[in-house]
Design a protein around this motif. Structure first.
Motif, short mmCIF file in Angstrom:
data_model
loop_
_atom_site.label_atom_id
_atom_site.label_comp_id
_atom_site.label_asym_id
_atom_site.label_seq_id
_atom_site.Cartn_x
_atom_site.Cartn_y
_atom_site.Cartn_z
N VAL A 1 42.05 42.77 39.04
CA VAL A 1 42.98 42.12 39.94
C VAL A 1 42.65 40.64 40.08
CG1 VAL A 1 41.70 42.67 42.08
CG2 VAL A 1 44.18 42.33 42.16
N HIS A 2 41.36 40.30 40.10
CA HIS A 2 40.98 38.88 40.21
C HIS A 2 41.31 38.13 38.92
CE1 HIS A 2 37.77 40.09 43.44
NE2 HIS A 2 38.99 39.98 43.93
N THR A 3 41.10 38.78 37.79
CA THR A 3 41.44 38.15 36.51
C THR A 3 42.94 37.87 36.42
OG1 THR A 3 39.58 39.22 35.41
CG2 THR A 3 41.38 38.47 34.01
N LEU A 4 43.75 38.84 36.83
CA LEU A 4 45.20 38.65 36.79
C LEU A 4 45.65 37.55 37.76
CD1 LEU A 4 46.23 42.38 36.52
CD2 LEU A 4 46.80 40.61 34.86
N GLN A 5 45.05 37.50 38.92
CA GLN A 5 45.39 36.44 39.87
C GLN A 5 45.08 35.06 39.29
OE1 GLN A 5 43.10 37.88 43.19
NE2 GLN A 5 44.80 39.08 44.03
N ALA A 6 43.94 34.96 38.61
CA ALA A 6 43.56 33.69 37.98
C ALA A 6 44.53 33.31 36.85
CB ALA A 6 42.14 33.78 37.45
N LEU A 7 44.96 34.30 36.09
CA LEU A 7 45.91 34.04 35.01
C LEU A 7 47.25 33.58 35.57
CD1 LEU A 7 45.04 37.07 32.72
CD2 LEU A 7 44.91 34.66 32.03
N HIS A 8 47.68 34.18 36.68
CA HIS A 8 48.94 33.76 37.29
C HIS A 8 48.86 32.33 37.79
CE1 HIS A 8 51.87 37.11 37.52
NE2 HIS A 8 50.80 37.86 37.28
N GLN A 9 47.71 31.93 38.30
CA GLN A 9 47.54 30.55 38.75
C GLN A 9 47.58 29.58 37.58
OE1 GLN A 9 43.93 30.45 41.05
NE2 GLN A 9 44.86 31.41 42.85
N GLU A 10 46.98 30.00 36.46
CA GLU A 10 46.91 29.12 35.29
C GLU A 10 48.24 29.07 34.53
OE1 GLU A 10 44.13 28.62 31.26
OE2 GLU A 10 43.54 29.99 32.87
N PHE A 11 48.93 30.22 34.50
CA PHE A 11 50.21 30.31 33.77
C PHE A 11 51.27 30.89 34.72
CE2 PHE A 11 46.70 31.15 30.78
CZ PHE A 11 46.88 30.13 29.87
N LEU B 1 43.41 55.11 37.41
CA LEU B 1 43.61 53.73 37.87
C LEU B 1 43.52 53.60 39.39
CD1 LEU B 1 44.45 50.92 36.51
CD2 LEU B 1 46.71 51.38 37.49
N GLN B 2 43.84 54.67 40.10
CA GLN B 2 43.79 54.60 41.57
C GLN B 2 42.38 54.38 42.10
OE1 GLN B 2 46.08 58.36 41.86
NE2 GLN B 2 47.24 57.33 43.46
N SER B 3 41.37 54.53 41.25
CA SER B 3 40.00 54.25 41.67
C SER B 3 39.62 52.79 41.47
CB SER B 3 39.01 55.14 40.88
OG SER B 3 38.98 54.77 39.51
N TRP B 4 40.51 52.00 40.86
CA TRP B 4 40.21 50.60 40.60
C TRP B 4 40.33 49.78 41.88
CZ3 TRP B 4 42.06 48.27 35.34
CH2 TRP B 4 41.67 49.12 34.30
N PHE B 5 39.61 48.69 41.95
CA PHE B 5 39.62 47.78 43.08
C PHE B 5 41.02 47.20 43.29
CE2 PHE B 5 38.84 43.44 44.81
CZ PHE B 5 38.27 43.82 46.02
N GLU B 6 41.57 47.38 44.50
CA GLU B 6 42.91 46.88 44.86
C GLU B 6 43.97 47.26 43.82
OE1 GLU B 6 42.97 42.73 45.86
OE2 GLU B 6 41.38 42.90 47.35
#
Length: 210
Positions: A83-93, A110-115
């Motif tokens: 989720v943090h990686t995707l948020q960073a990608l959205h900020q960059e692109f 997947l339901q065990s993943w963070f957020e």
């Protein structure tokens, strides 16, 4: 649309590369970004260092212009939450749409993943079949039915939040299998690119380790 393929890549092999290529062709992706984890949340710490795994990825993807090695998680000294990686990608692109490529074995829990709920606000999921796993058990699949689409055309009508299962040829190769072979001094050639084999040999990676 840009594809994302995360993992430890410890080491990268033809199974990873074939999945990336087939999904890129099926969805007409602009890129597939290979994102190695630094501290994976759902598996043990990789045996090869981040720098070594990144170098193997870079060697493996040479010659395929759509493939990119993305070291953003390696540059952070913390657990690699998607989720943090995707948020960073959205900020960059900010105007880009994303397709997170994932094996069905990793997608089912997947339901065990963070957020995990927030992931559907940030990306699509392209779920790739794996031997021994199927999206047929109602008790395992009911939670993602609202997100499910059955064609690339349906997927592209939305910017985020859809799940597309995709059948590809794939290759039944695992990094664990490769590491065990190398530890036993067996030749990993034809399971991973020659450039990666050469790097493993030169750096004595995985030798006497499992």
């Amino acid at each position: 649309m840009i594809g994302l393929l995360g993992g430890t890549f410890d080491p990268i092999h033809f199974g990873h590369l074939r999945i990336a290529l087939e999904v890129a062709d099926a969805l007409d992706l602009e890129q597939v970004r290979f994102i190695p984890n630094r501290v994976p949340p759902h598996r043990r710490q990789p045996l090869a260092s981040g720098a070594e795994r990144l170098m193997m990825i870079q060697a493996a993807i040479q010659g395929e212009s759509r493939f990119v090695a993305d070291d953003r998680e390696l540059r952070q000294d913390k657990t690699s939450y998607t989720v943090h990686t995707l948020q960073a990608l959205h900020q960059e692109f900010p105007h880009q749409s994303w397709a997170f490529i994932i094996g069905v074995d990793a997608f089912l829990p997947l339901q065990s993943w963070f957020e995990w709920q927030n992931l559907f606000k940030l990306t699509h999921f392209i779920v790739v079949g794996r031997p021994g796993y199927a999206l047929t058990n109602p008790s395992e699949t009911a939670w993602f039915q609202p997100y499910l689409v059955d064609s690339v055309a349906d997927l592209t009508r939305h910017s985020v939040g859809k799940v597309l299962p995709i059948g590809i040829q794939g290759l039944d190769i695992s990094a664990t299998q490769l590491r065990n072979m190398i530890a036993r001094e067996q030749n990993p050639r034809y399971l991973t690119p020659d450039s990666v084999c050469a790097m493993i040999k030169a750096q004595q990676l995985y030798k006497n380790k499992v």
